[in-house]
Design a protein around this motif. Sequence first.
Motif, mmCIF file in Angstrom:
data_model
loop_
_atom_site.group_PDB
_atom_site.id
_atom_site.type_symbol
_atom_site.label_atom_id
_atom_site.label_comp_id
_atom_site.label_asym_id
_atom_site.label_seq_id
_atom_site.Cartn_x
_atom_site.Cartn_y
_atom_site.Cartn_z
ATOM 1 N N UNK A 187 0.851 -1.196 0.000
ATOM 2 C CA UNK A 187 0.000 0.000 0.000
ATOM 3 C C UNK A 187 0.880 1.237 0.000
ATOM 4 N N UNK A 188 0.307 2.341 -0.493
ATOM 5 C CA UNK A 188 1.007 3.623 -0.465
ATOM 6 C C UNK A 188 0.956 4.197 0.944
ATOM 7 N N UNK A 189 2.008 4.893 1.305
ATOM 8 C CA UNK A 189 2.038 5.565 2.607
ATOM 9 C C UNK A 189 1.188 6.822 2.536
ATOM 10 N N UNK A 190 0.180 6.901 3.400
ATOM 11 C CA UNK A 190 -0.668 8.094 3.505
ATOM 12 C C UNK A 190 -0.576 8.608 4.931
ATOM 13 N N UNK A 191 -0.246 9.879 5.073
ATOM 14 C CA UNK A 191 -0.002 10.441 6.399
ATOM 15 C C UNK A 191 -0.868 11.671 6.627
ATOM 16 N N UNK A 192 -1.076 11.980 7.901
ATOM 17 C CA UNK A 192 -1.832 13.173 8.266
ATOM 18 C C UNK A 192 -1.684 13.465 9.743
ATOM 19 N N UNK A 193 -1.875 14.697 10.159
ATOM 20 C CA UNK A 193 -1.800 15.050 11.577
ATOM 21 C C UNK A 193 -2.947 14.406 12.349
ATOM 22 N N UNK A 249 8.160 16.609 5.100
ATOM 23 C CA UNK A 249 7.662 15.870 3.937
ATOM 24 C C UNK A 249 6.161 16.063 3.791
ATOM 25 N N UNK A 250 5.450 15.981 4.918
ATOM 26 C CA UNK A 250 3.997 16.182 4.871
ATOM 27 C C UNK A 250 3.658 17.608 4.450
ATOM 28 N N UNK A 251 4.357 18.603 4.995
ATOM 29 C CA UNK A 251 4.089 19.998 4.655
ATOM 30 C C UNK A 251 4.283 20.241 3.168
ATOM 31 N N UNK A 252 5.332 19.654 2.594
ATOM 32 C CA UNK A 252 5.591 19.819 1.163
ATOM 33 C C UNK A 252 4.493 19.174 0.335
ATOM 34 N N UNK A 253 4.043 17.993 0.727
ATOM 35 C CA UNK A 253 3.025 17.272 -0.033
ATOM 36 C C UNK A 253 1.646 17.909 0.108
ATOM 37 N N UNK A 276 2.582 10.393 0.603
ATOM 38 C CA UNK A 276 3.861 11.111 0.676
ATOM 39 C C UNK A 276 4.874 10.614 -0.343
ATOM 40 N N UNK A 277 4.433 9.700 -1.236
ATOM 41 C CA UNK A 277 5.319 9.222 -2.295
ATOM 42 C C UNK A 277 6.028 7.918 -1.987
ATOM 43 N N UNK A 278 5.946 7.439 -0.764
ATOM 44 C CA UNK A 278 6.587 6.178 -0.417
ATOM 45 C C UNK A 278 5.552 5.057 -0.355
ATOM 46 N N UNK A 279 6.043 3.829 -0.283
ATOM 47 C CA UNK A 279 5.167 2.667 -0.234
ATOM 48 C C UNK A 279 5.705 1.658 0.771
ATOM 49 N N UNK A 280 4.792 0.869 1.313
ATOM 50 C CA UNK A 280 5.187 -0.307 2.079
ATOM 51 C C UNK A 280 5.183 -1.495 1.131
ATOM 52 N N UNK A 281 6.213 -2.320 1.261
ATOM 53 C CA UNK A 281 6.376 -3.455 0.350
ATOM 54 C C UNK A 281 6.665 -4.725 1.133
#
Length: 305
Positions: free
Chosen positions: A175-181, A217-221, A276-281
């Motif tokens: 899955x894609x990494x999805x982040x948030x505060x 990274x989150x702020x940029x995205x 954030x552009x990264x993934x778990x594999x």
Amino acid sequence: MKSYDNGNLNAQSGDARLPSLQALRSFEAAARRENFTQAAAELHLTHAAISRAVRTLEDDLGVALFERRNRRVYLTEAGRKLARAVAQGLSVMQAATRDLRAQARRPRRWVLSCEPTLLMRWLIPRWPQFQALAPDIDVHLVAGGGPFRFDDGIDLAIRRNDFTLPPACHAEILFAERVGPVCRPACVGAWFEGPPTRLRPHAPRLHSQTRPDAWDTWACASGQPGADTHGQTFEHFYFSLQAAVAGLGVALGPWPLVRDDIESGVLTAPLGFIEDGSHYCLLSPHPIEADQPQGRLLAWLRTVA
């Protein structure tokens, strides 16, 4: 000086040469019962075959193993000595073959290494479901983050692709990494401008040493202002999330790691989650085949991702 061929016992010379295993088995059965007829029935041989095997041993060893009188046979002292040794040897071989057959039937244990926080907050809570679906697959879970080598006792690994993968490594995206505060629901009004569109400047941000660039990274995205450095920094990412649960501030939470707390109402994500552009594999040393244990694990991981 004598030399010995350890790979071929029958090639040994002199007194160390062993009789044939079939002759020894015939003798052991006859010695245990002191009856050639019963030994023949046990081994599905003829009386004559047992008699020939014993006579061959006696000729080879140069001693009488049985005393024959009144149409019966009785072990001699030499026969008793050989019978004890042969029985012990056969017992050792039987135990070894039994253990090897049991080992061959035993399912292989797969070692799966997973990033500690993901293991603790996402994989372990869901693991009973996999065990129920695949009771025949034995997987040992271990915590580990960052670079690793498959020859260190690891068969499979779950990692975020934020480092150079080991050589000859095959990666299956989970899955894609999805982040948030995230923070406690009662703290939203104090720490977010409402309706929630951005963090207030004074909101205490929680950091971790293992992901020092997470907020930037989150702020940029997300197009949000860059993070300042005020707020507590924790040694591990898990501690920053637990601090958010305790109401100490706002943590940057990946969706899989805070999913259960959000669904239970312990945490909330006022600004949602973004990739954030990264993934778990799932990483493996070879391509994963669907009908193999690794393939069944991969399919299940994707259903719960």
